[in-house]
Design a protein around this motif. Structure first.
Motif, PDB file in Angstrom:
ATOM      1  N   PRO A 121       2.034  -7.988  18.267  1.00 15.73           N
ATOM      2  CA  PRO A 121       3.168  -7.591  17.423  1.00 15.73           C
ATOM      3  C   PRO A 121       2.699  -6.996  16.094  1.00 15.73           C
ATOM      4  O   PRO A 121       1.659  -7.387  15.549  1.00 15.73           O
ATOM      5  N   GLY A 122       3.484  -6.059  15.573  1.00 16.24           N
ATOM      6  CA  GLY A 122       3.119  -5.354  14.352  1.00 16.24           C
ATOM      7  C   GLY A 122       2.811  -6.257  13.183  1.00 16.24           C
ATOM      8  O   GLY A 122       1.861  -6.023  12.431  1.00 16.24           O
ATOM      9  N   GLY A 123       3.599  -7.313  12.997  1.00 16.58           N
ATOM     10  CA  GLY A 123       3.348  -8.249  11.902  1.00 16.58           C
ATOM     11  C   GLY A 123       2.035  -8.991  12.074  1.00 16.58           C
ATOM     12  O   GLY A 123       1.304  -9.238  11.106  1.00 16.58           O
ATOM     13  N   VAL A 124       1.715  -9.342  13.300  1.00 16.37           N
ATOM     14  CA  VAL A 124       0.440 -10.004  13.597  1.00 16.37           C
ATOM     15  C   VAL A 124      -0.703  -9.022  13.388  1.00 16.37           C
ATOM     16  O   VAL A 124      -1.738  -9.363  12.810  1.00 16.37           O
ATOM     17  N   LEU A 125      -0.512  -7.794  13.833  1.00 18.66           N
ATOM     18  CA  LEU A 125      -1.534  -6.757  13.681  1.00 18.66           C
ATOM     19  C   LEU A 125      -1.908  -6.575  12.212  1.00 18.66           C
ATOM     20  O   LEU A 125      -3.083  -6.469  11.866  1.00 18.66           O
ATOM     21  N   ALA A 126      -0.919  -6.563  11.348  1.00 14.73           N
ATOM     22  CA  ALA A 126      -1.159  -6.376   9.914  1.00 14.73           C
ATOM     23  C   ALA A 126      -1.933  -7.536   9.305  1.00 14.73           C
ATOM     24  O   ALA A 126      -2.620  -7.364   8.295  1.00 14.73           O
ATOM     25  N   GLU A 127      -1.842  -8.720   9.919  1.00 13.85           N
ATOM     26  CA  GLU A 127      -2.510  -9.910   9.382  1.00 13.85           C
ATOM     27  C   GLU A 127      -3.800 -10.267  10.111  1.00 13.85           C
ATOM     28  O   GLU A 127      -4.533 -11.153   9.669  1.00 13.85           O
ATOM     29  N   LEU A 128      -4.082  -9.628  11.236  1.00  7.51           N
ATOM     30  CA  LEU A 128      -5.273  -9.942  12.022  1.00  7.51           C
ATOM     31  C   LEU A 128      -6.521  -9.761  11.151  1.00  7.51           C
ATOM     32  O   LEU A 128      -6.690  -8.719  10.520  1.00  7.51           O
ATOM     33  N   THR A 129      -7.369 -10.774  11.127  1.00  6.25           N
ATOM     34  CA  THR A 129      -8.496 -10.792  10.195  1.00  6.25           C
ATOM     35  C   THR A 129      -9.801 -11.044  10.935  1.00  6.25           C
ATOM     36  O   THR A 129      -9.881 -11.912  11.805  1.00  6.25           O
ATOM     37  N   TYR A 130     -10.807 -10.258  10.568  1.00  4.52           N
ATOM     38  CA  TYR A 130     -12.166 -10.430  11.082  1.00  4.52           C
ATOM     39  C   TYR A 130     -13.032 -11.055  10.002  1.00  4.52           C
ATOM     40  O   TYR A 130     -12.791 -10.888   8.811  1.00  4.52           O
ATOM     41  N   ARG A 131     -14.080 -11.754  10.437  1.00  6.81           N
ATOM     42  CA  ARG A 131     -14.990 -12.431   9.520  1.00  6.81           C
ATOM     43  C   ARG A 131     -16.414 -11.978   9.810  1.00  6.81           C
ATOM     44  O   ARG A 131     -16.834 -11.908  10.959  1.00  6.81           O
ATOM     45  N   SER A 132     -17.156 -11.679   8.745  1.00  4.22           N
ATOM     46  CA  SER A 132     -18.575 -11.333   8.881  1.00  4.22           C
ATOM     47  C   SER A 132     -19.350 -12.047   7.781  1.00  4.22           C
ATOM     48  O   SER A 132     -18.769 -12.779   6.974  1.00  4.22           O
ATOM     49  N   ARG A 133     -20.660 -11.805   7.725  1.00  2.00           N
ATOM     50  CA  ARG A 133     -21.475 -12.396   6.661  1.00  2.00           C
ATOM     51  C   ARG A 133     -21.016 -11.932   5.282  1.00  2.00           C
ATOM     52  O   ARG A 133     -21.186 -12.619   4.298  1.00  2.00           O
ATOM     53  N   ARG A 134     -20.463 -10.728   5.228  1.00  2.00           N
ATOM     54  CA  ARG A 134     -20.024 -10.156   3.949  1.00  2.00           C
ATOM     55  C   ARG A 134     -18.643 -10.627   3.517  1.00  2.00           C
ATOM     56  O   ARG A 134     -18.202 -10.322   2.418  1.00  2.00           O
ATOM     57  N   GLY A 135     -17.930 -11.310   4.376  1.00  2.00           N
ATOM     58  CA  GLY A 135     -16.594 -11.779   4.024  1.00  2.00           C
ATOM     59  C   GLY A 135     -15.592 -11.482   5.116  1.00  2.00           C
ATOM     60  O   GLY A 135     -15.951 -11.220   6.258  1.00  2.00           O
ATOM     61  N   GLU A 136     -14.332 -11.521   4.740  1.00  2.00           N
ATOM     62  CA  GLU A 136     -13.263 -11.263   5.696  1.00  2.00           C
ATOM     63  C   GLU A 136     -12.632  -9.907   5.427  1.00  2.00           C
ATOM     64  O   GLU A 136     -12.652  -9.418   4.296  1.00  2.00           O
ATOM     65  N   ARG A 137     -12.103  -9.305   6.505  1.00  2.00           N
ATOM     66  CA  ARG A 137     -11.406  -8.025   6.366  1.00  2.00           C
ATOM     67  C   ARG A 137     -10.289  -7.965   7.392  1.00  2.00           C
ATOM     68  O   ARG A 137     -10.371  -8.559   8.467  1.00  2.00           O
ATOM     69  N   GLN A 138      -9.259  -7.244   7.033  1.00  2.00           N
ATOM     70  CA  GLN A 138      -8.167  -7.015   7.970  1.00  2.00           C
ATOM     71  C   GLN A 138      -8.346  -5.649   8.611  1.00  2.00           C
ATOM     72  O   GLN A 138      -9.134  -4.823   8.137  1.00  2.00           O
ATOM     73  N   ILE A 139      -7.611  -5.424   9.679  1.00  2.00           N
ATOM     74  CA  ILE A 139      -7.674  -4.143  10.379  1.00  2.00           C
ATOM     75  C   ILE A 139      -7.114  -3.057   9.463  1.00  2.00           C
ATOM     76  O   ILE A 139      -6.053  -3.227   8.853  1.00  2.00           O
ATOM     77  N   LYS A 140      -7.827  -1.962   9.385  1.00  2.00           N
ATOM     78  CA  LYS A 140      -7.377  -0.830   8.575  1.00  2.00           C
ATOM     79  C   LYS A 140      -6.456   0.064   9.404  1.00  2.00           C
ATOM     80  O   LYS A 140      -6.433  -0.019  10.625  1.00  2.00           O
ATOM     81  N   HIS A 141      -5.776   0.934   8.722  1.00  2.00           N
ATOM     82  CA  HIS A 141      -4.928   1.959   9.334  1.00  2.00           C
ATOM     83  C   HIS A 141      -3.711   1.390  10.061  1.00  2.00           C
ATOM     84  O   HIS A 141      -3.244   1.970  11.038  1.00  2.00           O
ATOM     85  N   VAL A 142      -3.213   0.241   9.599  1.00  2.00           N
ATOM     86  CA  VAL A 142      -1.971  -0.314  10.126  1.00  2.00           C
ATOM     87  C   VAL A 142      -0.850   0.144   9.198  1.00  2.00           C
ATOM     88  O   VAL A 142      -0.857  -0.158   8.009  1.00  2.00           O
ATOM     89  N   VAL A 143       0.086   0.908   9.750  1.00  2.00           N
ATOM     90  CA  VAL A 143       1.208   1.439   8.975  1.00  2.00           C
ATOM     91  C   VAL A 143       2.497   1.119   9.728  1.00  2.00           C
ATOM     92  O   VAL A 143       2.662   1.515  10.887  1.00  2.00           O
ATOM     93  N   ASP A 144       3.389   0.399   9.068  1.00  2.00           N
ATOM     94  CA  ASP A 144       4.674   0.030   9.671  1.00  2.00           C
ATOM     95  C   ASP A 144       4.509  -0.613  11.053  1.00  2.00           C
ATOM     96  O   ASP A 144       5.228  -0.304  12.001  1.00  2.00           O
ATOM     97  N   GLY A 145       3.521  -1.495  11.178  1.00  2.00           N
ATOM     98  CA  GLY A 145       3.294  -2.217  12.432  1.00  2.00           C
ATOM     99  C   GLY A 145       2.600  -1.428  13.517  1.00  2.00           C
ATOM    100  O   GLY A 145       2.465  -1.905  14.635  1.00  2.00           O
ATOM    101  N   GLU A 146       2.176  -0.197  13.190  1.00  2.00           N
ATOM    102  CA  GLU A 146       1.461   0.632  14.175  1.00  2.00           C
ATOM    103  C   GLU A 146       0.020   0.825  13.743  1.00  2.00           C
ATOM    104  O   GLU A 146      -0.285   0.904  12.554  1.00  2.00           O
ATOM    105  N   LEU A 147      -0.855   0.940  14.728  1.00  2.00           N
ATOM    106  CA  LEU A 147      -2.270   1.189  14.468  1.00  2.00           C
ATOM    107  C   LEU A 147      -2.518   2.686  14.558  1.00  2.00           C
ATOM    108  O   LEU A 147      -2.476   3.262  15.633  1.00  2.00           O
ATOM    109  N   ARG A 148      -2.758   3.320  13.428  1.00  2.00           N
ATOM    110  CA  ARG A 148      -2.897   4.772  13.368  1.00  2.00           C
ATOM    111  C   ARG A 148      -4.295   5.254  13.715  1.00  2.00           C
ATOM    112  O   ARG A 148      -4.491   6.421  14.033  1.00  2.00           O
ATOM    113  N   SER A 149      -5.300   4.358  13.642  1.00  2.00           N
ATOM    114  CA  SER A 149      -6.672   4.694  14.009  1.00  2.00           C
ATOM    115  C   SER A 149      -7.348   3.438  14.530  1.00  2.00           C
ATOM    116  O   SER A 149      -7.159   2.354  13.976  1.00  2.00           O
ATOM    117  N   ALA A 150      -8.147   3.597  15.576  1.00  2.00           N
ATOM    118  CA  ALA A 150      -8.817   2.450  16.198  1.00  2.00           C
ATOM    119  C   ALA A 150     -10.189   2.170  15.598  1.00  2.00           C
ATOM    120  O   ALA A 150     -10.888   1.274  16.049  1.00  2.00           O
TER     121      ALA A 150
END
Length: 178
Positions: A121-150
């Protein structure tokens, strides 16, 4: 404590799997390699006990295809020396997942059935978070619940624990708030 990872499958691979009748079959094998088109589980830090979630991007949505717990990570060149015949036959069965660049195989107990009908779901997509040694990051290019770039999901990436729980809920067929 086990970690959870995502890996991106191409739409061409998904079409081939669907056409080949793999939908509904439980995941037991995943392949990795040295190239961006088939990323390495070993380089990403995947270990036995970890869970991997194959995904695809289709029509600006991220789709959860299933999950599999990694039982063993093996070198592709010698995989036949380490597997029982039953496990080796599973590896051969999932041949469409293999490309010419394979260097490693993740083998596990049967995971969830492969499915092409579980959108994140779009709301989940916007909050989905990855973790690495450098810290956490969310998925980029999420606009209005859509993924504009993979680009930010292309590879094998470790999920933050909260995001892993959400994906496990989705793959289990339970709904999560959008």
């Amino acid at each position: 404590m086990a970690d959870a990872y995502t890996t991106l499958w191409t739409n061409d691979l998904c079409r081939e799997l669907r056409k080949g009748g793999f939908e509904g079959e439980r995941l037991t094998v995943l392949f990795g390699g040295p190239h961006q088109s088939l990323p390495s589980f070993v380089r990403a830090g995947v270990r036995p006990g970890d869970r991997v979630y194959p995904m695809r991007v289709f029509r600006r949505q991220l789709w959860l295809l299933g999950s599999m717990e990694v039982g063993r990570l093996l070198d592709y060149e010698t995989v036949g020396d380490h597997l029982a015949m039953e496990d080796y036959l599973r590896l051969v069965h999932w041949k469409p997942l293999k490309t010419s660049c394979v260097t490693e195989v993740a083998v596990g107990p049967p995971g969830t059935p492969l499915s092409f009908d579980t959108p994140v779901p779009g709301g989940v997509l916007a909050e989905l978070t990855y973790r690495s040694r450098r810290g956490e990051r969310q998925i980029k290019h999420v606009v209005d619940g859509e993924l504009r770039s993979a680009v930010s999901v292309h590879g094998v990436y470790r999920l933050a624990p909260e995001s892993a729980v959400v994906l496990e809920t989705l793959v289990g067929g339970r709904s999560v708030p959008a």
